[in-house]
Structures are given as structure tokens and as C-alpha cells.
Design an enzyme around this catalytic site. Sequence first.
Site, PDB file in Angstrom:
ATOM      1  N   ASN A   1     -20.919 -22.039 -25.104  1.00  0.00           N
ATOM      2  CA  ASN A   1     -21.706 -21.038 -24.480  1.00  0.00           C
ATOM      3  C   ASN A   1     -21.446 -21.232 -23.137  1.00  0.00           C
ATOM      4  OD1 ASN A   1     -23.608 -19.167 -23.736  1.00  0.00           O
ATOM      5  ND2 ASN A   1     -25.288 -20.088 -24.664  1.00  0.00           N
TER       6      ASN A   1
ATOM      7  N   LYS B   1     -22.298 -19.110 -20.836  1.00  0.00           N
ATOM      8  CA  LYS B   1     -23.666 -18.505 -20.356  1.00  0.00           C
ATOM      9  C   LYS B   1     -23.151 -17.725 -18.832  1.00  0.00           C
ATOM     10  CE  LYS B   1     -26.845 -21.902 -22.108  1.00  0.00           C
ATOM     11  NZ  LYS B   1     -27.864 -22.952 -22.070  1.00  0.00           N
TER      12      LYS B   1
ATOM     13  N   HIS C   1     -30.408 -16.196 -28.620  1.00  0.00           N
ATOM     14  CA  HIS C   1     -30.522 -17.448 -27.891  1.00  0.00           C
ATOM     15  C   HIS C   1     -31.856 -17.444 -27.187  1.00  0.00           C
ATOM     16  CE1 HIS C   1     -29.787 -20.250 -24.817  1.00  0.00           C
ATOM     17  NE2 HIS C   1     -28.777 -20.591 -25.505  1.00  0.00           N
TER      18      HIS C   1
ATOM     19  N   GLU D   1     -32.697 -18.214 -24.382  1.00  0.00           N
ATOM     20  CA  GLU D   1     -32.815 -17.772 -23.073  1.00  0.00           C
ATOM     21  C   GLU D   1     -32.925 -16.103 -23.171  1.00  0.00           C
ATOM     22  OE1 GLU D   1     -29.267 -19.555 -21.661  1.00  0.00           O
ATOM     23  OE2 GLU D   1     -30.415 -21.415 -21.539  1.00  0.00           O
TER      24      GLU D   1
ATOM     25  N   GLU E   1     -31.613 -24.858 -32.057  1.00  0.00           N
ATOM     26  CA  GLU E   1     -31.808 -25.389 -30.677  1.00  0.00           C
ATOM     27  C   GLU E   1     -33.133 -25.493 -29.994  1.00  0.00           C
ATOM     28  OE1 GLU E   1     -27.824 -24.029 -28.308  1.00  0.00           O
ATOM     29  OE2 GLU E   1     -29.186 -22.679 -28.254  1.00  0.00           O
TER      30      GLU E   1
ATOM     31  N   GLY F   1     -30.203 -27.737 -21.760  1.00  0.00           N
ATOM     32  CA  GLY F   1     -29.918 -27.738 -20.391  1.00  0.00           C
ATOM     33  C   GLY F   1     -30.991 -28.921 -19.577  1.00  0.00           C
TER      34      GLY F   1
ATOM     35  N   SER G   1     -28.250 -29.907 -24.958  1.00  0.00           N
ATOM     36  CA  SER G   1     -27.737 -31.137 -24.236  1.00  0.00           C
ATOM     37  C   SER G   1     -26.850 -31.951 -25.197  1.00  0.00           C
ATOM     38  CB  SER G   1     -29.064 -31.946 -23.797  1.00  0.00           C
ATOM     39  OG  SER G   1     -29.832 -31.130 -22.984  1.00  0.00           O
TER      40      SER G   1
ATOM     41  N   GLY H   1     -23.929 -25.770 -24.086  1.00  0.00           N
ATOM     42  CA  GLY H   1     -23.698 -25.216 -23.248  1.00  0.00           C
ATOM     43  C   GLY H   1     -23.031 -25.959 -21.867  1.00  0.00           C
TER      44      GLY H   1
HETATM   45  P1  PGA Z   1     -27.007 -27.132 -23.024  1.00  0.00           P
HETATM   46  O1  PGA Z   1     -27.038 -25.558 -23.843  1.00  0.00           O
HETATM   47  O2  PGA Z   1     -25.695 -27.700 -24.110  1.00  0.00           O
HETATM   48  O3  PGA Z   1     -26.689 -26.771 -21.815  1.00  0.00           O
HETATM   49  O4  PGA Z   1     -28.070 -27.954 -23.480  1.00  0.00           O
HETATM   50  C1  PGA Z   1     -26.916 -25.247 -25.179  1.00  0.00           C
HETATM   51  C2  PGA Z   1     -27.163 -23.954 -25.512  1.00  0.00           C
HETATM   52  O5  PGA Z   1     -28.031 -23.472 -24.794  1.00  0.00           O
HETATM   53  O6  PGA Z   1     -26.586 -23.304 -26.408  1.00  0.00           O
END
Ligand code: PGA
Length: 249
Positions: free
Chosen positions: A16, A18, A98, A100, A168, A174, A212, A233
Amino acid sequence: MMYEMQMTIKKLIAGNWKMNGTLADAKALAIALGAPSDKVEVCVCPPYVHLGTVAVTLDPSVKLGGQDCAQTANGAFTGDISAPMLKDLGCSYVILGHSERRQYHGEADKTVAHKASKAHEQGIITIICVGETEAERNAGIHNEIVMKQLSESIPATANAQNLVIAYEPVWAIGTGKTATLDDIRDMHAVIRHFLQEKLDNSNSIRILYGGSVKADNAKEILAVKDVDGALVGGASLKADQFLAIINAA
Ligand code: PGA
């Protein structure tokens, strides 16, 4: 029989991207991925405006996905991108719900379900994201939260061929914090059980872990029971790290 089916699922590693990178960055990343291992299914989800370029740059073995889609197929919805448009650009996956999107765009479970049904109409596989906040985990209500998200975000059009779930935990996205292997195993078992109650052939539905995931923790996370891949991500923006995660699967 069920055991056999479980064994034959190819793990899915989805990147992803983003809202990151210029068109040149996206193109360079797509080239750098080359043709990854065919033992794993690999998908990348660039920003919308880079999809067309990435589509023609990627090795054909790497699947393309959107990061969201609209609840309708077309019309006066300024700023939205529809499932038929994603299909047209060659997307076979779309990430929906997601955290976000849920957090910054106020997306409710029902919205996610509408979007997913539009994607399913196009034959697009939906990666529906669920996960609890840190406060919900501390309050001990994480299972209930995830079950509610599952029951309201998965539309009636979902089946074992067009559905992927990504667990998640919001506090792990993140942040560099990952859930413990025990917590991941427990939640994936809850999700598997939920799917078994609702859908046919549910053991072939992939349940991804996200939050992460990095080159150095991917192997142990991907070895946990019922972890059928990862939604990545930050680490998907660096070809060497993403390839290391693919190879760990
Ligand atoms: P991250 O994000 O690997 O940066 O923690 C994962 C995601 O939001 O899908």
C-alpha cells in the site's frame, strides 16, 4: 480435505503505497520490483494518478490494486474514482475500509460494504481492512470491534474468490509497533471462525496481517497460523525491503 485446501492458498503480499512519491518514483519502484517469486502473489496499490504508468511498467506477474473506490459506478462525485475505472486501468484488487479512510474520511462499515459490492460487480478482489484502536484493545473489546466491522463491512456479494481480509490494529500502522505473535494468531482465529460461519469455502479466504510489517519481522509473522499474507505500508516503498518481505513468505 480442508487441511489440503488451507495448504494450497498462495500467500498474498500487498504493498500500500498510500499518498507517496512522484510519478518517476512510482515508475522506478515498479521497475525495481522486477519479477518477484512466483510462490507468492504480489500486488501493489499506488496512488490513483500513478496507476496507468505503474500498470504498463510492472512485470505482468505483479497485480495492481487501488487504495479505495467509490460507492457508485459513475456520476457527479467530484474527486472520487469508481470501481469500473480501476478495472479499466487493470486493477484486480482494491483496498477498502483502511483505518486511514475510516479515520480521516469518516468511512463507516456500511460505506465500505457499498464500495465492496461495486468492486465485486467489476470482478475486483476486495481487501477489506479491520482492526481495533489502542484504546479498544486496552479496554479488552478488540474481538467485538473486529467482529462488528466484519459483519457490517462485508457485503452480500462477497465470496471466497473475491474477498481478502486484512487485520490491521490501528495502533500498529506506521508506528513501528507490531502486535505480538500471540495477539495476531488469536485475532486471525477469530476472523477465520467468523468467515467459516458466514461464507462457503472460507478456508481459502486469505487473512492478511498489516501494521509495521518489515523485512526483519515478516518471516515470524507470516509463519503464524491463519496469516495468509501481509498488507505492507512503509516498507513497500523500498524495493529491497518489499522484496525481502516477499521472499520471507
Ligand atoms: P505500515 O502500514 O506497514 O506502514 O504500518 C500498513 C498499512 O497501513 O496498510
